[in-house]
Design a protein around this motif. Structure first.
Motif, PDB file in Angstrom:
ATOM      1  N   VAL A  51     -44.148  -3.293  58.946  1.00 38.13           N
ATOM      2  CA  VAL A  51     -44.964  -3.404  57.744  1.00 38.13           C
ATOM      3  C   VAL A  51     -46.433  -3.310  58.140  1.00 38.13           C
ATOM      4  CG1 VAL A  51     -45.583  -4.947  55.838  1.00 38.13           C
ATOM      5  CG2 VAL A  51     -43.222  -4.839  56.619  1.00 38.13           C
ATOM      6  N   ALA A  52     -47.263  -2.716  57.240  1.00 40.68           N
ATOM      7  CA  ALA A  52     -48.712  -2.637  57.463  1.00 40.68           C
ATOM      8  C   ALA A  52     -49.444  -2.772  56.138  1.00 40.68           C
ATOM      9  CB  ALA A  52     -49.077  -1.301  58.118  1.00 40.68           C
ATOM     10  N   GLU A  53     -50.570  -3.466  56.166  1.00 47.39           N
ATOM     11  CA  GLU A  53     -51.471  -3.516  55.013  1.00 47.39           C
ATOM     12  C   GLU A  53     -52.205  -2.178  54.931  1.00 47.39           C
ATOM     13  OE1 GLU A  53     -52.311  -5.813  52.639  1.00 47.39           O
ATOM     14  OE2 GLU A  53     -50.631  -7.026  53.311  1.00 47.39           O
ATOM     15  N   LEU A  54     -52.460  -1.699  53.722  1.00 49.92           N
ATOM     16  CA  LEU A  54     -53.153  -0.421  53.563  1.00 49.92           C
ATOM     17  C   LEU A  54     -54.648  -0.558  53.303  1.00 49.92           C
ATOM     18  CD1 LEU A  54     -50.539   1.663  51.545  1.00 49.92           C
ATOM     19  CD2 LEU A  54     -51.015   1.649  53.998  1.00 49.92           C
ATOM     20  N   GLU A  55     -55.075  -1.730  52.912  1.00 48.10           N
ATOM     21  CA  GLU A  55     -56.495  -1.938  52.626  1.00 48.10           C
ATOM     22  C   GLU A  55     -57.305  -1.933  53.917  1.00 48.10           C
ATOM     23  OE1 GLU A  55     -58.993  -5.373  50.407  1.00 48.10           O
ATOM     24  OE2 GLU A  55     -57.101  -4.734  49.502  1.00 48.10           O
ATOM     25  N   GLY A  56     -58.436  -1.235  53.908  1.00 47.70           N
ATOM     26  CA  GLY A  56     -59.349  -1.240  55.051  1.00 47.70           C
ATOM     27  C   GLY A  56     -58.878  -0.444  56.252  1.00 47.70           C
ATOM     28  N   ARG A  57     -57.987   0.490  56.068  1.00 49.23           N
ATOM     29  CA  ARG A  57     -57.482   1.292  57.184  1.00 49.23           C
ATOM     30  C   ARG A  57     -58.539   2.274  57.678  1.00 49.23           C
ATOM     31  NH1 ARG A  57     -52.639   1.137  58.557  1.00 49.23           N
ATOM     32  NH2 ARG A  57     -52.743   3.182  59.486  1.00 49.23           N
ATOM     33  N   ALA A 125     -43.647  16.923  59.936  1.00 50.75           N
ATOM     34  CA  ALA A 125     -43.302  16.627  58.549  1.00 50.75           C
ATOM     35  C   ALA A 125     -43.043  15.135  58.409  1.00 50.75           C
ATOM     36  CB  ALA A 125     -42.072  17.420  58.115  1.00 50.75           C
ATOM     37  N   GLY A 126     -43.150  14.656  57.186  1.00 49.72           N
ATOM     38  CA  GLY A 126     -42.864  13.262  56.892  1.00 49.72           C
ATOM     39  C   GLY A 126     -42.912  13.042  55.398  1.00 49.72           C
ATOM     40  N   ALA A 127     -42.412  11.895  54.967  1.00 45.36           N
ATOM     41  CA  ALA A 127     -42.349  11.602  53.538  1.00 45.36           C
ATOM     42  C   ALA A 127     -42.968  10.244  53.239  1.00 45.36           C
ATOM     43  CB  ALA A 127     -40.900  11.620  53.057  1.00 45.36           C
ATOM     44  N   GLY A 128     -43.439  10.118  52.005  1.00 47.37           N
ATOM     45  CA  GLY A 128     -43.943   8.858  51.482  1.00 47.37           C
ATOM     46  C   GLY A 128     -43.252   8.573  50.159  1.00 47.37           C
ATOM     47  N   LEU A 129     -42.745   7.356  50.000  1.00 46.14           N
ATOM     48  CA  LEU A 129     -42.023   6.974  48.781  1.00 46.14           C
ATOM     49  C   LEU A 129     -42.704   5.742  48.192  1.00 46.14           C
ATOM     50  CD1 LEU A 129     -39.753   7.756  51.209  1.00 46.14           C
ATOM     51  CD2 LEU A 129     -38.421   7.924  49.137  1.00 46.14           C
ATOM     52  N   LEU A 130     -43.253   5.901  47.006  1.00 49.04           N
ATOM     53  CA  LEU A 130     -44.038   4.857  46.377  1.00 49.04           C
ATOM     54  C   LEU A 130     -43.192   4.078  45.378  1.00 49.04           C
ATOM     55  CD1 LEU A 130     -46.930   3.697  46.134  1.00 49.04           C
ATOM     56  CD2 LEU A 130     -47.312   5.361  44.309  1.00 49.04           C
ATOM     57  N   THR A 131     -42.989   2.776  45.642  1.00 50.96           N
ATOM     58  CA  THR A 131     -42.255   1.898  44.732  1.00 50.96           C
ATOM     59  C   THR A 131     -42.831   0.491  44.819  1.00 50.96           C
ATOM     60  OG1 THR A 131     -40.589   1.399  46.427  1.00 50.96           O
ATOM     61  CG2 THR A 131     -40.035   3.146  44.862  1.00 50.96           C
ATOM     62  N   GLN A 132     -42.975  -0.153  43.684  1.00 51.65           N
ATOM     63  CA  GLN A 132     -43.344  -1.562  43.606  1.00 51.65           C
ATOM     64  C   GLN A 132     -44.604  -1.914  44.405  1.00 51.65           C
ATOM     65  OE1 GLN A 132     -39.797  -3.659  44.806  1.00 51.65           O
ATOM     66  NE2 GLN A 132     -38.580  -2.797  43.156  1.00 51.65           N
ATOM     67  N   GLU A 157     -51.198   9.235  58.993  1.00 53.93           N
ATOM     68  CA  GLU A 157     -52.422   8.673  58.416  1.00 53.93           C
ATOM     69  C   GLU A 157     -52.721   9.282  57.045  1.00 53.93           C
ATOM     70  OE1 GLU A 157     -55.337   9.291  61.511  1.00 53.93           O
ATOM     71  OE2 GLU A 157     -54.909   7.340  62.398  1.00 53.93           O
ATOM     72  N   ALA A 158     -52.481  10.582  56.898  1.00 49.36           N
ATOM     73  CA  ALA A 158     -52.710  11.235  55.597  1.00 49.36           C
ATOM     74  C   ALA A 158     -51.763  10.675  54.539  1.00 49.36           C
ATOM     75  CB  ALA A 158     -52.543  12.742  55.723  1.00 49.36           C
ATOM     76  N   ILE A 159     -50.504  10.464  54.903  1.00 47.75           N
ATOM     77  CA  ILE A 159     -49.539   9.891  53.956  1.00 47.75           C
ATOM     78  C   ILE A 159     -49.976   8.477  53.560  1.00 47.75           C
ATOM     79  CG2 ILE A 159     -47.142   9.140  53.637  1.00 47.75           C
ATOM     80  CD1 ILE A 159     -46.338  11.441  55.575  1.00 47.75           C
ATOM     81  N   LEU A 160     -50.438   7.687  54.529  1.00 50.89           N
ATOM     82  CA  LEU A 160     -50.901   6.331  54.247  1.00 50.89           C
ATOM     83  C   LEU A 160     -52.115   6.340  53.319  1.00 50.89           C
ATOM     84  CD1 LEU A 160     -50.475   4.825  57.822  1.00 50.89           C
ATOM     85  CD2 LEU A 160     -49.151   4.207  55.786  1.00 50.89           C
ATOM     86  N   ARG A 161     -53.077   7.234  53.570  1.00 53.49           N
ATOM     87  CA  ARG A 161     -54.259   7.324  52.705  1.00 53.49           C
ATOM     88  C   ARG A 161     -53.867   7.707  51.280  1.00 53.49           C
ATOM     89  NH1 ARG A 161     -56.374   9.887  57.056  1.00 53.49           N
ATOM     90  NH2 ARG A 161     -56.111  11.941  56.111  1.00 53.49           N
ATOM     91  N   ARG A 162     -52.976   8.671  51.152  1.00 50.21           N
ATOM     92  CA  ARG A 162     -52.566   9.122  49.820  1.00 50.21           C
ATOM     93  C   ARG A 162     -51.780   8.034  49.087  1.00 50.21           C
ATOM     94  NH1 ARG A 162     -51.472  15.504  51.220  1.00 50.21           N
ATOM     95  NH2 ARG A 162     -53.605  15.849  51.910  1.00 50.21           N
ATOM     96  N   GLY A 163     -50.981   7.274  49.832  1.00 53.13           N
ATOM     97  CA  GLY A 163     -50.259   6.157  49.221  1.00 53.13           C
ATOM     98  C   GLY A 163     -51.216   5.091  48.718  1.00 53.13           C
ATOM     99  N   ARG A 164     -52.224   4.794  49.514  1.00 49.61           N
ATOM    100  CA  ARG A 164     -53.235   3.804  49.106  1.00 49.61           C
ATOM    101  C   ARG A 164     -53.957   4.282  47.848  1.00 49.61           C
ATOM    102  NH1 ARG A 164     -55.293  -0.655  47.817  1.00 49.61           N
ATOM    103  NH2 ARG A 164     -57.359  -1.185  48.526  1.00 49.61           N
ATOM    104  N   ALA A 165     -54.327   5.570  47.823  1.00 50.26           N
ATOM    105  CA  ALA A 165     -55.013   6.130  46.657  1.00 50.26           C
ATOM    106  C   ALA A 165     -54.125   6.085  45.409  1.00 50.26           C
ATOM    107  CB  ALA A 165     -55.451   7.560  46.939  1.00 50.26           C
ATOM    108  N   ALA A 166     -52.802   6.129  45.609  1.00 52.23           N
ATOM    109  CA  ALA A 166     -51.859   6.092  44.482  1.00 52.23           C
ATOM    110  C   ALA A 166     -51.510   4.671  44.059  1.00 52.23           C
ATOM    111  CB  ALA A 166     -50.592   6.854  44.848  1.00 52.23           C
ATOM    112  N   GLY A 167     -52.096   3.663  44.721  1.00 51.94           N
ATOM    113  CA  GLY A 167     -51.900   2.285  44.297  1.00 51.94           C
ATOM    114  C   GLY A 167     -51.087   1.397  45.216  1.00 51.94           C
TER     115      GLY A 167
END
Length: 200
Positions: A51-57, A125-132, A157-167
């Motif tokens: 697990v990782a926090e996304l704020e302040g990355r 390649a990689g995937a990001g799945l946004l839930t809850q 890192e790009a997936i993490l940034r985009r996930g953070r931007a999506a909430g």
């Protein structure tokens, strides 16, 4: 702001992400079978749940000199995702394609991403799945001839940034012993043992 990033809340988000993948694949649902079974995956090897926090990355390194871009694939590029992930993990493309169908990739909460070189070669390649409020990171892999050059890290890192931007406020993943150090460098912390879902 500190968010609750416990193993339990991330595990709940993981179960929701598996269900989201199963229901986004198109076709008719077959009864009330568990989502993992509907995806054609079953329990397998023990994995690390991280697990990782996304704020302040912040970024953890430089960009490979020949990396042109990291981009989200369109739903009609499901075959590209299956091919690259299949090669990266040495599994048949059709195993990946059962999970990441065009219908699943059309879901705005499921993002399949690739890293491309300046010559147009897809190398990771990689995937990001946004839930809850959580971002699940899945299937981050680099083609064997391009490993150790930073492509997987930049992609993740790009997936993490985009996930953070999506909430998303927290990211989670499951990984094997050999990639724990890679994800620790990205700010992930091991939380618990986990049973990896593998192709049936």
């Amino acid at each position: 702001m500190q968010h609750h990033n416990s193993t339990e809340s991330s595990a709940r988000a993981f179960r929701a992400a598996v269900e989201m993948l199963a229901t986004s694949r198109g076709g008719r649902p077959r009864g009330r079978r568990p989502a993992a079974t509907r995806l054609g995956v079953t329990g397998g090897d023990e994995q690390h749940f991280m697990v990782a926090e996304l704020e302040g990355r912040t970024s953890t390194g430089s960009v490979p000199h020949d990396l042109a871009l990291v981009r989200r694939l369109a739903s009609d590029e499901a075959g590209t995702f299956a091919r690259v992930v299949g090669l990266a993990f040495a599994v048949p493309d059709e195993v990946v394609a059962r999970v990441y169908t065009a219908e699943a990739m059309a879901n705005p909460q499921i993002g399949a991403y690739v890293a491309e070189t300046t010559t147009g070669l897809v190398v990771a390649a990689g995937a990001g799945l946004l839930t809850q409020g959580h971002l699940g990171i899945a299937n981050v892999g680099t083609l064997p001839g391009h490993r150790g050059q930073g492509y997987g890290r930049v992609l993740a890192e790009a997936i993490l940034r985009r996930g953070r931007a999506a909430g998303a406020h927290t990211a989670y993943l499951q990984t094997s012993d050999d990639t724990v150090p890679f994800f620790e460098r990205l700010g992930f912390t091991p939380r618990a043992g986990w049973t990896m879902l593998t192709a049936a």
